[in-house]
Design a protein around this motif. Structure first.
Motif, PDB file in Angstrom:
ATOM      1  N   SER A  66       5.649  -8.730 -12.001  1.00 13.35           N
ATOM      2  CA  SER A  66       5.467  -7.618 -12.940  1.00 13.35           C
ATOM      3  C   SER A  66       4.049  -7.074 -12.828  1.00 13.35           C
ATOM      4  CB  SER A  66       5.700  -8.101 -14.367  1.00 13.35           C
ATOM      5  OG  SER A  66       4.657  -8.994 -14.762  1.00 13.35           O
ATOM      6  N   ARG A  82       9.922  -0.030  -7.597  1.00 19.28           N
ATOM      7  CA  ARG A  82      10.115  -0.658  -8.902  1.00 19.28           C
ATOM      8  C   ARG A  82      11.293   0.052  -9.551  1.00 19.28           C
ATOM      9  NH1 ARG A  82       4.914  -0.257 -12.461  1.00 19.28           N
ATOM     10  NH2 ARG A  82       5.009   1.878 -11.736  1.00 19.28           N
ATOM     11  N   THR A 102      14.246   1.440 -14.804  1.00 16.84           N
ATOM     12  CA  THR A 102      14.490   0.734 -16.065  1.00 16.84           C
ATOM     13  C   THR A 102      14.893  -0.701 -15.737  1.00 16.84           C
ATOM     14  OG1 THR A 102      16.820   1.370 -16.110  1.00 16.84           O
ATOM     15  CG2 THR A 102      15.275   2.828 -17.259  1.00 16.84           C
ATOM     16  N   VAL A 103      14.804  -1.562 -16.738  1.00 18.47           N
ATOM     17  CA  VAL A 103      15.245  -2.948 -16.601  1.00 18.47           C
ATOM     18  C   VAL A 103      16.178  -3.270 -17.749  1.00 18.47           C
ATOM     19  CG1 VAL A 103      13.261  -3.776 -15.292  1.00 18.47           C
ATOM     20  CG2 VAL A 103      13.158  -3.771 -17.767  1.00 18.47           C
ATOM     21  N   ARG A 122      10.299  -5.252 -20.753  1.00 21.13           N
ATOM     22  CA  ARG A 122       9.662  -4.041 -20.240  1.00 21.13           C
ATOM     23  C   ARG A 122       9.152  -4.211 -18.821  1.00 21.13           C
ATOM     24  NH1 ARG A 122       5.322  -2.820 -24.701  1.00 21.13           N
ATOM     25  NH2 ARG A 122       4.360  -2.029 -22.825  1.00 21.13           N
ATOM     26  N   ARG A 173       8.810  -4.337 -15.039  1.00 22.53           N
ATOM     27  CA  ARG A 173       9.550  -3.752 -13.920  1.00 22.53           C
ATOM     28  C   ARG A 173       9.060  -4.414 -12.645  1.00 22.53           C
ATOM     29  NH1 ARG A 173       8.449   2.434 -14.858  1.00 22.53           N
ATOM     30  NH2 ARG A 173       8.117   2.100 -12.670  1.00 22.53           N
TER      31      ARG A 173
END
Length: 153
Positions: free
Chosen positions: A62, A92, A95-96, A100, A102
């Motif tokens: 991340s 990246r 959205t995940v 938050r 990515r």
């Protein structure tokens, strides 16, 4: 009110430029300058290169994890990641599913650019290491770790 009495230095030194911290910073600045020069040929900055190098070894990190691993702030890493992504060197997800974070991964072009730059960066490190007798390198690296730990406590 501040105490105006003189403070003893942490170790004997005739000049402030002989202090351990100053010498360490001077070595760091020399390394950074040499890396900047080498990486300029590849269109990369030291933080960008560091990010690519870490992601090659640990894909999926991340922004916060990359920032810690490359010694920059999360805000600076956001800028680095955006720039690398805009150049097509990493991806990246937009959205995940949860949280938050990515996770970032190198693209084929990112791996190619990293590989091209590594030779020049490793040559800089080799040039630096050649200045130290071979039998002193391992103890020096251990000393660096001890210095970092002493300041982290």
């Amino acid at each position: 009110m501040q105490n105006s009495s003189p403070v003893d230095p942490p170790h004997p030194a005739d000049d402030v430029l002989d202090h351990a911290g100053y010498r360490l910073k001077r070595a760091h600045a020399a390394l950074r300058g040499a890396m900047d020069q080498a990486l300029r040929l590849h269109g990369l900055t030291v933080p960008q290169y560091s990010c690519l190098e870490v992601l090659a070894a640990r894909p999926g990190l991340s922004n916060a994890e990359l920032a810690r691993a490359t010694f920059v702030t999360r805000q600076s890493m956001n800028v680095v990641l955006r720039g690398l992504q805009d150049e097509g060197l990493l991806t990246r997800p937009a959205t995940v599913d949860t949280g938050r974070a990515r996770p970032a991964s190198l693209t084929d072009e990112g791996r190619r650019r990293l590989h091209a730059a590594q030779g020049d960066v490793y040559a800089v490190e080799a040039r630096m290491i050649r200045a130290i007798p071979a039998d002193r390198l391992a103890p020096l690296l251990e000393d660096f770790d001890r210095l970092a730990q002493a300041l982290a406590d």
